[in-house]
Design an enzyme around this catalytic site. Structure first.
Site, PDB file in Angstrom:
ATOM      1  N   GLU A  73       0.815  -1.219   0.000  1.00 48.58           N
ATOM      2  CA  GLU A  73       0.000   0.000   0.000  1.00 48.58           C
ATOM      3  C   GLU A  73       0.845   1.264   0.000  1.00 48.58           C
ATOM      4  OE1 GLU A  73      -0.695  -2.656   1.741  1.00 48.58           O
ATOM      5  OE2 GLU A  73      -2.770  -3.192   1.273  1.00 48.58           O
ATOM      6  N   HIS A 142     -11.535  -5.629   8.635  1.00 46.85           N
ATOM      7  CA  HIS A 142     -12.086  -5.266   7.323  1.00 46.85           C
ATOM      8  C   HIS A 142     -13.329  -4.389   7.450  1.00 46.85           C
ATOM      9  CE1 HIS A 142      -9.612  -8.616   5.880  1.00 46.85           C
ATOM     10  NE2 HIS A 142      -9.846  -8.226   4.643  1.00 46.85           N
TER      11      HIS A 142
END
Lengths: 337, 353
Positions: A73, A142
């Site tokens: 990321e 998540h």
């Protein structure tokens, strides 16, 4: 090149489509109309997007412009920043807001900051899309709603498309913004379907929208909570309470005028936020209402937020942790009664 | 692991190919003028920073000031291989990079003073020197934070078919950050035109290389990503120039990213706040005997290319340049505080192209 509407899809304009497809049409239009645009992220290409948003775009635009990245990321968000500095218009997809924390250094210390540190010499016209929110039993790592954190940062714009029309038409103005734009797509919305409003061609990123007019109480919501707020308003209507629902759409900069204008009409406010209550965006909105419209209020500002717990996996616990229409109705009652 | 320090592990770049060390002087050749320019650039960095020490002590400049003294051969040597079309990403120890990039000393000094005439309009200071026109993209105070930007700048060049190189400077401390490894992987995977220059000065702030790295052979580790990697004597400007020219030529030829470890040493502490208690005095003295400025001066003198009066003239010209920069900075206006909120978003400013 005209790529709007049915010209790109072969779909009748009044046929229904999903939020996912609306986002895909926006991406397709952006890729087709501006050579500087490219899409980059984990599984955006061959897989078709972790949530299926970019399905088919690799075949249409090729691997240079629909670019699969490693699970890195920081590197690929930072590379998006570098490419934007060099004049490209990258769209970077991060799977979820939880994973965006691995790139938080790049987003905060570089994307949001370079313009200022360079004395206005450099801009970062970058769009970062990511999923946010809970409701799909994906457990804590998540499911969080951290868009309010990003709304804390000067130098970025934070968008939360809650409707099909916003999903379809928010990207083009986001790409035209000279600064980093973060788009938070609530995971529970991807399968939502409807018919696009043919009158909508571009979304105003500076203003919140009144999604339902009312006179008794203002319910402020955004993203995945908007539908819950509208459901609550319907229930309240059945009880004779006329709720106005404001969709923030843009969390930074906040549109004080629309929020306060509504509160000055209804004299009561309920703020719905899927983030945790402590230090949340709802706290900021409540403070602004109190600072600027205190004497218009007939009741304390109410807040409906996520419970102060990492989002649990078990369905009944997850649902209990999140803002729900019943909680919004109860908060409205407290304000009105 | 201490045995690897200071000595190149691979490839010996101790001198330029056309003139071995100690070789008798010949008639002044075109490279003589080049060497004098190398010395002038290194002297500018050295004297500029020595003045910064004085100005800091006098409280004329503030903040964190990280000096490059001792490392000048790296910035100056690498920049010989770069053109104005290339891009440079730097760190917080970047005065040398900015000056070697051609940012005027006036603009750098005014930035130290926080004046609106500074190269970042007083918004960045010592750690955040920017020059969009010269493609200098910082000035990043987050160790390793500039590395992904370099990959992105190079990606943009690749997508547009530009034959440009992005040079990214960082230290041995950044080599320990995930961002180095993520970016090395990405750049090698995509074949991006990036020159990674690791300025290994043996200390990450106060932590010695062997105390921060399980494996101290950095070039070997970089090579594991599938990119060409060398170590070079960072105290020798000719060695750095030669290695950088080779790497940049190879990158331009389409061979993907290259890694250059420059083994160097900072003669001063990490920052002006650092009492420097972690380095043996004799180690510092040993490295100072390899001072890149003194070494090149001596080489030019021995070769008969620079006599005492020529050196004095060079020093005087550099001193005048710095005097003028300090004077200009002191006279320069401060940005009115009414402008505080400028440069946060671009809506009110001209959009970047």
């Amino acid at each position: 090149m005209n790529t709007r509407g049915k010209a790109t899809t072969g779909r009748p304009e009044d046929a229904s489509l999903s939020y996912r497809e609306a986002l895909r049409e926006a991406l397709r239009e952006a890729l087709a109309t501006d050579e500087r645009v490219f899409l980059m992220g984990e599984d955006v290409g061959r897989y078709g997007g972790c949530f299926g948003v970019s399905l088919g775009l690799l075949e249409e635009f090729g691997p240079d412009r629909v670019r699969d990245t490693p699970l890195s990321e920081s590197a690929f968000v930072g590379a998006g920043i570098g490419a934007a500095l060099a004049g490209m218009r990258p769209i970077v997809e991060i799977m979820t807001v939880n994973f965006s924390l691995l790139a938080l250094d790049q987003i905060l210390n570089n994307a949001a900051t370079l313009r200022h540190m360079s004395g206005g010499q450099l801009g970062v016209p970058l769009v970062i899309r990511m999923t946010t929110g809970a409701g799909r039993q994906l457990a804590a790592q998540h499911s969080h709603s951290l868009e309010g954190w990003y709304a804390h940062i000067p130098g970025v714009r934070v968008l939360t498309p809650a409707t099909l029309d916003d999903a379809r038409h928010l990207l083009a103005p986001a790409l035209a913004d000279p600064d980093p734009v973060l788009i938070f797509e609530h995971g529970s919305l991807y399968n939502a379907t409807g018919v696009l409003d043919r009158g909508v061609r571009e979304v105003d990123l500076d203003h919140a929208v009144v999604r339902r007019e009312g006179t008794d109480v203002t319910v402020v919501a955004y993203g995945g909570s908007l539908a819950k707020a509208l459901d609550a308003a319907e229930e309240l209507a059945g009880e004779g309470i006329d709720a106005e629902v404001v969709d923030l759409r843009t969390l930074r900069p906040l549109d004080d005028a629309t929020i306060l204008g509504s509160v000055r009409r209804t004299h009561r406010a309920v703020v719905v936020d899927e983030g945790w209550r402590s230090g949340s965006l709802s706290a900021e909105i409540s403070a602004r209402i109190t600072e600027q419209a205190f004497f218009d209020l007939d009741a304390p500002v109410e807040r409906v937020c996520a419970a102060e717990v990492p989002i649990p996996y078990a369905r009944h616990l997850e649902q209990a942790a999140l803002p729900q229409p019943a909680g919004i109705v109860a908060a409205a009652h407290r304000a009105v009664d | 692991m201490a045995a690897t320090r200071g000595a190149p592990s691979r490839g010996s770049h101790t001198d330029r190919p056309h003139r071995a060390r100690g070789e008798p002087a010949r008639a002044p050749a075109p490279e003589a003028a080049h060497d004098v320019e190398l010395l002038r650039e290194m002297l500018l960095v050295r004297r500029f920073e020595e003045r910064c020490v004085e100005l800091y002590s006098a409280a004329a400049i503030r903040g964190f000031v990280h000096l490059y003294i001792g490392e000048e051969a790296v910035a100056v040597g690498v920049h010989q291989a770069l053109t104005e079309r290339d891009a440079v990403v730097s760190t917080y120890r970047e005065h040398g990079h900015a000056l070697a990039r051609g940012v005027p000393a006036e603009a750098v000094m005014a930035e130290m003073y926080g004046r609106v005439t500074g190269c970042s309009h007083g918004r960045g200071g010592s750690m955040h020197l920017f020059d969009a026109g010269r493609r200098l993209y910082g000035g990043n105070a987050i160790v390793g934070g500039g590395l992904p930007l370099a990959a992105g700048l190079a990606l943009a060049d690749r997508l547009r078919g530009e034959e440009r190189v992005t040079c990214c400077f960082f230290g041995d401390g950044a080599f320990a950050e995930g961002e180095f490894h993520e970016t090395a992987n990405l750049a090698a995977l995509w074949g991006l035109p990036v020159l990674f220059v690791c300025e290994n000065n043996l200390y990450a702030m106060g932590t010695a290389l062997a105390r921060e790295h399980a494996q101290t052979d950095l070039a070997m580790r970089a090579a594991s990503y599938g990119m060409a990697a060398w170590s070079v004597d960072g105290m020798d400007v000719h060695a750095v120039e030669k290695a950088a020219r080779g790497a940049v030529a190879s990158i331009r030829a389409g061979n993907g990213p290259h890694f250059l470890e420059a083994r160097t040493y900072r003669f001063r502490a990490h920052s002006m706040y650092d009492p420097d208690r972690y380095r043996p005095r004799d180690e510092i003295e040993e490295w100072k005997r390899r001072d890149p400025v003194a070494t090149l001066t001596e080489r030019l003198r021995t070769a008969g290319l620079l006599d005492a009066s020529a050196l004095e003239k060079l020093e005087r010209e550099v001193a005048e340049q710095i005097d003028a920069a300090v004077h200009a900075a002191e006279q320069a206006p401060e940005e009115p505080v009414e402008s505080l909120l400028r440069h946060v978003t671009g809506r009110d400013e001209e959009a970047p192209s």
